[in-house]
Design a protein around this motif. Structure first.
Motif, PDB file in Angstrom:
ATOM      1  N   TYR A 191      -3.368  -2.613   2.695  1.00  0.00           N
ATOM      2  CA  TYR A 191      -2.157  -2.168   1.704  1.00  0.00           C
ATOM      3  C   TYR A 191      -1.134  -3.202   1.918  1.00  0.00           C
ATOM      4  CZ  TYR A 191      -1.112   2.478  -0.011  1.00  0.00           C
ATOM      5  OH  TYR A 191      -0.752   3.491  -0.937  1.00  0.00           O
ATOM      6  N   ILE A 192      -1.004  -4.071   2.770  1.00  0.00           N
ATOM      7  CA  ILE A 192       0.037  -5.331   2.888  1.00  0.00           C
ATOM      8  C   ILE A 192      -0.258  -5.989   1.695  1.00  0.00           C
ATOM      9  CG2 ILE A 192       0.818  -7.289   3.915  1.00  0.00           C
ATOM     10  CD1 ILE A 192       0.669  -5.701   6.445  1.00  0.00           C
ATOM     11  N   ILE A 193      -1.345  -6.526   1.360  1.00  0.00           N
ATOM     12  CA  ILE A 193      -1.668  -7.140   0.107  1.00  0.00           C
ATOM     13  C   ILE A 193      -1.647  -6.562  -1.198  1.00  0.00           C
ATOM     14  CG2 ILE A 193      -3.823  -8.308  -0.995  1.00  0.00           C
ATOM     15  CD1 ILE A 193      -5.083  -8.976   1.903  1.00  0.00           C
ATOM     16  N   LEU A 194      -1.803  -5.082  -1.107  1.00  0.00           N
ATOM     17  CA  LEU A 194      -1.595  -4.338  -2.454  1.00  0.00           C
ATOM     18  C   LEU A 194      -0.189  -4.321  -2.629  1.00  0.00           C
ATOM     19  CD1 LEU A 194      -4.622  -1.797  -1.872  1.00  0.00           C
ATOM     20  CD2 LEU A 194      -4.523  -3.907  -3.599  1.00  0.00           C
TER      21      LEU A 194
ATOM     22  N   ALA B  49      -2.574  -2.467 -12.636  1.00  0.00           N
ATOM     23  CA  ALA B  49      -3.252  -1.111 -13.045  1.00  0.00           C
ATOM     24  C   ALA B  49      -4.371  -0.801 -11.816  1.00  0.00           C
ATOM     25  CB  ALA B  49      -3.929  -0.668 -14.334  1.00  0.00           C
ATOM     26  N   PHE B  50      -5.254  -1.967 -11.729  1.00  0.00           N
ATOM     27  CA  PHE B  50      -6.312  -1.972 -10.574  1.00  0.00           C
ATOM     28  C   PHE B  50      -5.750  -1.564  -9.408  1.00  0.00           C
ATOM     29  CE2 PHE B  50      -8.818  -4.213  -7.524  1.00  0.00           C
ATOM     30  CZ  PHE B  50      -9.978  -3.245  -7.586  1.00  0.00           C
ATOM     31  N   VAL B  51      -4.631  -2.459  -8.948  1.00  0.00           N
ATOM     32  CA  VAL B  51      -3.798  -2.265  -7.716  1.00  0.00           C
ATOM     33  C   VAL B  51      -3.500  -1.036  -7.275  1.00  0.00           C
ATOM     34  CG1 VAL B  51      -1.785  -2.972  -6.319  1.00  0.00           C
ATOM     35  CG2 VAL B  51      -3.084  -4.726  -7.477  1.00  0.00           C
ATOM     36  N   ALA B  52      -2.843  -0.376  -8.333  1.00  0.00           N
ATOM     37  CA  ALA B  52      -2.313   0.806  -8.248  1.00  0.00           C
ATOM     38  C   ALA B  52      -3.319   1.959  -8.058  1.00  0.00           C
ATOM     39  CB  ALA B  52      -1.686   1.363  -9.723  1.00  0.00           C
ATOM     40  N   LEU B  53      -4.517   1.856  -8.662  1.00  0.00           N
ATOM     41  CA  LEU B  53      -5.759   2.703  -8.237  1.00  0.00           C
ATOM     42  C   LEU B  53      -6.130   2.361  -6.822  1.00  0.00           C
ATOM     43  CD1 LEU B  53      -8.044   4.546  -8.999  1.00  0.00           C
ATOM     44  CD2 LEU B  53      -9.212   2.512  -9.822  1.00  0.00           C
ATOM     45  N   MET B  54      -6.042   1.287  -6.424  1.00  0.00           N
ATOM     46  CA  MET B  54      -6.554   0.799  -4.871  1.00  0.00           C
ATOM     47  C   MET B  54      -5.365   1.235  -3.960  1.00  0.00           C
ATOM     48  SD  MET B  54      -9.483  -0.438  -5.136  1.00  0.00           S
ATOM     49  CE  MET B  54      -9.718  -0.829  -3.556  1.00  0.00           C
ATOM     50  N   LEU B  55      -4.181   1.232  -4.306  1.00  0.00           N
ATOM     51  CA  LEU B  55      -2.989   1.982  -3.477  1.00  0.00           C
ATOM     52  C   LEU B  55      -3.407   3.334  -3.182  1.00  0.00           C
ATOM     53  CD1 LEU B  55       0.088   0.404  -4.891  1.00  0.00           C
ATOM     54  CD2 LEU B  55      -0.765   0.097  -2.452  1.00  0.00           C
ATOM     55  N   VAL B  56      -3.990   3.929  -4.265  1.00  0.00           N
ATOM     56  CA  VAL B  56      -4.200   5.491  -4.047  1.00  0.00           C
ATOM     57  C   VAL B  56      -5.445   5.846  -3.268  1.00  0.00           C
ATOM     58  CG1 VAL B  56      -5.002   7.800  -5.244  1.00  0.00           C
ATOM     59  CG2 VAL B  56      -3.131   6.141  -6.190  1.00  0.00           C
TER      60      VAL B  56
ATOM     61  N   SER C  48      -6.965   3.714  -1.127  1.00  0.00           N
ATOM     62  CA  SER C  48      -6.668   3.450   0.112  1.00  0.00           C
ATOM     63  C   SER C  48      -6.041   4.338   1.033  1.00  0.00           C
ATOM     64  CB  SER C  48      -6.088   1.883   0.329  1.00  0.00           C
ATOM     65  OG  SER C  48      -6.601   0.952  -0.578  1.00  0.00           O
ATOM     66  N   TYR C  49      -4.993   4.813   0.262  1.00  0.00           N
ATOM     67  CA  TYR C  49      -4.286   6.142   0.836  1.00  0.00           C
ATOM     68  C   TYR C  49      -4.881   7.259   1.470  1.00  0.00           C
ATOM     69  CZ  TYR C  49       0.457   6.943   2.553  1.00  0.00           C
ATOM     70  OH  TYR C  49       1.459   7.352   3.517  1.00  0.00           O
ATOM     71  N   LEU C  50      -5.867   7.534   0.385  1.00  0.00           N
ATOM     72  CA  LEU C  50      -6.689   8.790   0.662  1.00  0.00           C
ATOM     73  C   LEU C  50      -7.441   8.557   1.784  1.00  0.00           C
ATOM     74  CD1 LEU C  50      -7.829   9.795  -2.910  1.00  0.00           C
ATOM     75  CD2 LEU C  50      -6.353  11.005  -1.555  1.00  0.00           C
ATOM     76  N   PHE C  51      -8.084   7.044   2.060  1.00  0.00           N
ATOM     77  CA  PHE C  51      -9.035   6.676   3.259  1.00  0.00           C
ATOM     78  C   PHE C  51      -8.001   7.034   4.484  1.00  0.00           C
ATOM     79  CE2 PHE C  51      -9.388   3.337   6.358  1.00  0.00           C
ATOM     80  CZ  PHE C  51     -10.661   3.640   6.807  1.00  0.00           C
ATOM     81  N   LEU C  52      -6.841   6.835   4.373  1.00  0.00           N
ATOM     82  CA  LEU C  52      -5.671   7.090   5.654  1.00  0.00           C
ATOM     83  C   LEU C  52      -5.666   8.602   5.895  1.00  0.00           C
ATOM     84  CD1 LEU C  52      -3.601   6.221   7.658  1.00  0.00           C
ATOM     85  CD2 LEU C  52      -2.043   6.123   5.856  1.00  0.00           C
ATOM     86  N   ALA C  53      -5.514   9.174   4.725  1.00  0.00           N
ATOM     87  CA  ALA C  53      -5.318  10.635   4.871  1.00  0.00           C
ATOM     88  C   ALA C  53      -6.241  11.664   5.427  1.00  0.00           C
ATOM     89  CB  ALA C  53      -4.873  11.198   3.231  1.00  0.00           C
ATOM     90  N   VAL C  54      -7.520  11.084   5.148  1.00  0.00           N
ATOM     91  CA  VAL C  54      -8.525  11.861   5.708  1.00  0.00           C
ATOM     92  C   VAL C  54      -8.600  11.825   6.997  1.00  0.00           C
ATOM     93  CG1 VAL C  54     -11.390  11.617   5.941  1.00  0.00           C
ATOM     94  CG2 VAL C  54     -10.282  11.370   3.865  1.00  0.00           C
TER      95      VAL C  54
ATOM     96  N   ILE D 279      -0.128  14.840  -4.738  1.00  0.00           N
ATOM     97  CA  ILE D 279       0.384  15.308  -6.156  1.00  0.00           C
ATOM     98  C   ILE D 279       1.326  14.195  -6.791  1.00  0.00           C
ATOM     99  CG2 ILE D 279       2.049  16.900  -7.058  1.00  0.00           C
ATOM    100  CD1 ILE D 279       1.428  19.003  -4.793  1.00  0.00           C
ATOM    101  N   SER D 280       1.909  13.418  -5.894  1.00  0.00           N
ATOM    102  CA  SER D 280       2.873  12.265  -6.447  1.00  0.00           C
ATOM    103  C   SER D 280       1.938  11.463  -6.957  1.00  0.00           C
ATOM    104  CB  SER D 280       3.677  11.551  -5.467  1.00  0.00           C
ATOM    105  OG  SER D 280       4.663  12.421  -5.085  1.00  0.00           O
ATOM    106  N   PHE D 281       0.722  11.054  -6.517  1.00  0.00           N
ATOM    107  CA  PHE D 281      -0.179  10.135  -6.957  1.00  0.00           C
ATOM    108  C   PHE D 281      -0.849  10.709  -8.241  1.00  0.00           C
ATOM    109  CE2 PHE D 281      -1.072   8.216  -2.555  1.00  0.00           C
ATOM    110  CZ  PHE D 281      -0.427   7.108  -2.801  1.00  0.00           C
TER     111      PHE D 281
END
Length: 302
Positions: free
Chosen positions: A91-94, A130-137, A139-145, A172-174
């Motif tokens: 996440y820091i890199i992204l 655009a790819f980084v934005a997708l990876m941010l989403v 990666s965050y889903l990985f955390l959310a689980v 919802i925001s994503f």
């Protein structure tokens, strides 16, 4: 109350030390926003042909707040050490790339997300963004689980329930962010503005977990504490859904309608529940102050 809230819990200082790089990366966003703000005051925001440094201010500040909020809830994810390191580093890199692309490209006069008639370099930066934005989403889903695992719930029930609602709002925001990308802009229909849905959803990361945290500093029964967290979270998410439907139909959130009333009432319910919990916690902390003095009060804030 003191024994219940302190026992077996790490201090916030320890939390900061554990996630200091996430915190520092979040604060870096505020530094960049401040630099951009000074530039705008001195030279204005628009940079020909399509750059706007004022947009970098809001982007960097918003991403900074998002990262600080994420760092604050990380200790409650019940993640393994390797999983935490993976998420943290990724996440820091992204985020650093996002800061750079948004800031540098706007200073260069280029819209980093929607590149029109740009150079190969600009298009490459935009595609990577655009790819980084997708990876941010993702990666965050990985955390959310991890917050939906029983292991997390058992450790801090109220806070984890609050974070679960915050995660639902964040999804919802994503989704709204993806909508903006596909739509090639924030405006939809006659008067719809997707940015309201996008921004308000992320603020659930502060609003709902804070209310959940405050319930731990009350003398309320556990069932009542969780009920208040549920009310706060459900009302907040319902308000977001109402705004989402309103925006999908192309209407402004400022336009009077049944959906707007539902959204207003929902957020008012969420705010009222949070205010009531705050009042209860303040009462308990005053009692703690009288009983233990200033050092005793500080020791309860763990």
């Amino acid at each position: 109350m003191r024994s219940r809230t302190v026992a077996g819990k790490k201090s916030w200082v320890h939390h900061f030390e554990e996630e200091k790089w996430l915190y520092l990366t979040g604060l870096f966003g505020f530094l960049l926003a401040g630099i951009c703000a000074v530039w705008v005051l001195l030279f204005g925001g628009e940079v020909a042909p399509r750059g706007d440094v004022s947009k970098a201010i809001s982007f960097n500040a918003a991403l900074g707040i998002f990262l600080l909020s994420t760092a604050a809830i990380m200790p409650f994810a019940a993640m393994g050490k390797r999983s935490k390191v993976f998420f943290r580093v990724t996440y820091i890199i992204l985020v650093l790339y996002s800061y750079g692309a948004e800031t540098v490209q706007n200073f260069r006069g280029v819209n980093p997300r929607f590149v029109h008639n740009g150079t190969i370099f600009d298009k490459t930066i935009g595609n990577i963004f655009a790819f980084v934005a997708l990876m941010l989403v993702l990666s965050y889903l990985f955390l959310a689980v991890h917050y939906f695992r029983r292991k997390a719930y058992v450790q801090r029930p109220e806070i984890v329930v609050g974070i679960r609602y915050a995660m639902a709002a964040t999804v919802i925001s994503f989704a709204a962010g993806v909508w903006i990308s596909v739509n090639q802009g924030r405006f939809t229909g006659l008067e719809g503005n997707i940015i309201w849905l996008h921004g308000l959803g992320f603020h659930a990361l502060q609003a709902v977990p804070i209310v959940a945290w405050l319930t731990e500093y009350t003398s309320l029964k556990s069932t009542v504490r969780r009920t208040m967290v549920h009310i706060t979270g459900i009302a907040y998410v319902l308000g977001l859904i109402s705004i989402g439907v309103l925006t999908w139909n192309g209407h402004s959130v400022l336009e009077w309608s049944a959906l707007q009333v539902v959204a207003i009432v929902s957020f008012l319910v969420s705010i009222t529940a949070g205010a009531w919990v705050l009042g209860q916690s303040v009462t308990e902390l005053r009692r703690a102050y009288k009983g233990y003095g200033f050092k005793g009060l500080m020791s309860t804030m763990k």
